[in-house]
Scaffold this motif. Sequence first.
Motif, PDB file in Angstrom:
ATOM      1  N   GLN A 127      24.835  49.272  53.460  1.00  0.00           N
ATOM      2  CA  GLN A 127      24.722  48.371  54.608  1.00  0.00           C
ATOM      3  C   GLN A 127      26.075  47.831  55.053  1.00  0.00           C
ATOM      4  OE1 GLN A 127      22.163  45.440  52.949  1.00  0.00           O
ATOM      5  NE2 GLN A 127      20.561  46.921  52.431  1.00  0.00           N
ATOM      6  N   LYS A 141      17.907  47.543  58.812  1.00  0.00           N
ATOM      7  CA  LYS A 141      18.314  47.711  57.423  1.00  0.00           C
ATOM      8  C   LYS A 141      17.950  46.452  56.636  1.00  0.00           C
ATOM      9  CE  LYS A 141      22.095  50.926  58.437  1.00  0.00           C
ATOM     10  NZ  LYS A 141      21.527  52.086  57.724  1.00  0.00           N
ATOM     11  N   ILE A 183      18.913  43.651  55.395  1.00  0.00           N
ATOM     12  CA  ILE A 183      19.979  42.654  55.380  1.00  0.00           C
ATOM     13  C   ILE A 183      19.372  41.265  55.570  1.00  0.00           C
ATOM     14  CG2 ILE A 183      21.786  44.203  56.219  1.00  0.00           C
ATOM     15  CD1 ILE A 183      21.323  43.168  59.008  1.00  0.00           C
ATOM     16  N   SER A 184      20.124  40.251  55.199  1.00  0.00           N
ATOM     17  CA  SER A 184      19.621  38.876  55.253  1.00  0.00           C
ATOM     18  C   SER A 184      19.560  38.375  56.696  1.00  0.00           C
ATOM     19  CB  SER A 184      20.534  37.961  54.436  1.00  0.00           C
ATOM     20  OG  SER A 184      21.823  37.890  55.029  1.00  0.00           O
ATOM     21  N   THR A 200      22.992  37.437  57.958  1.00  0.00           N
ATOM     22  CA  THR A 200      23.770  38.588  58.425  1.00  0.00           C
ATOM     23  C   THR A 200      23.286  39.039  59.800  1.00  0.00           C
ATOM     24  OG1 THR A 200      24.052  39.298  56.125  1.00  0.00           O
ATOM     25  CG2 THR A 200      24.550  40.907  57.849  1.00  0.00           C
ATOM     26  N   LYS A 201      21.972  39.042  60.003  1.00  0.00           N
ATOM     27  CA  LYS A 201      21.424  39.407  61.318  1.00  0.00           C
ATOM     28  C   LYS A 201      21.919  38.450  62.391  1.00  0.00           C
ATOM     29  CE  LYS A 201      17.167  41.620  59.682  1.00  0.00           C
ATOM     30  NZ  LYS A 201      15.683  41.547  59.642  1.00  0.00           N
TER      31      LYS A 201
END
Length: 294
Positions: free
Chosen positions: A118, A155, A157-158, A161-162
């Motif tokens: 990622q 993906k 991801i947290s 992060t988004k």
Amino acid sequence: MTEQKSKFTQFLFLSILPALLFGTYTMAYFDIPRSLWMMNLGFGLTGIALGFFRFRPVFKKVNPYPIILVSMLLLLLTFLDEGYRDVHRWVSIGKFNLNIGLMVSPLILIQIHKMENQIMGILVSLLTIIIFLFQPDASLVTAFSVAAAMLLFKKNISNTTKGLILISTIGASVLAWFRLESLPAVSYVEGILSLAWEIGGFFGLCSVLSLMLLPLPFFIFASKENKTMAYSLGLYFSLILLATVFGNFPVMVMGYGISPIIGYFIGLIWLGEGFPRFKEENTYKSKSQNHIIL
């Protein structure tokens, strides 16, 4: 993908034909040098012809990192070119001025989707957007960043992060359009639609519709397995076309330039990879059933 859909997949590459023919006729009508519109037509028809062959799964088998490396090197080569009015989008090879960004963006998006790491996917996206910001190219910044964000959101991801990806996407797009370069439009590249409307209202309308047809395959022929990637490419091509309304950017396929034609065919080849396999699976199932019956 249903069997009914698979029957039409051999005609997938014909989606480029209307815009290609309208663009060719427009250039010929206004006495644009034959060598230019013949080049567009030649590359387009060659791509369509190749599209009727059964593609092997090249994108799934090739390691994404060498492709990313080569793509980045090609993008960086644009800064070695003299450019025009501090705009560096092209690499000159003989008489060809290739817009590398329009060629490799779909390819990079496909590799980002393939990456299991990622962090690497995010870094490749950011690096590509930064290069487009320095070229500068507002249309590619917006189209690529939105399409890449769509892929990255899928993906694991947290939410934090988004959120950062969303802020970066909006920020990069705003910055790119705030620093919009003032390149004059070339009539048969960026201004091809204006020429089409001069021929006639009906012809202009048909030209617009032919351009709207270009992203449709990525939405219509998306399967459950490749929906995210297909929608991402469809969104990318849609935004590339939409950007021409707000700035002097090449009108892909219809306007002169083989780079967007190559980039578009890269997307179609990826989309078309799954179709032969569907037929093969159907054939295998049919044979298996026949064997059981016998």
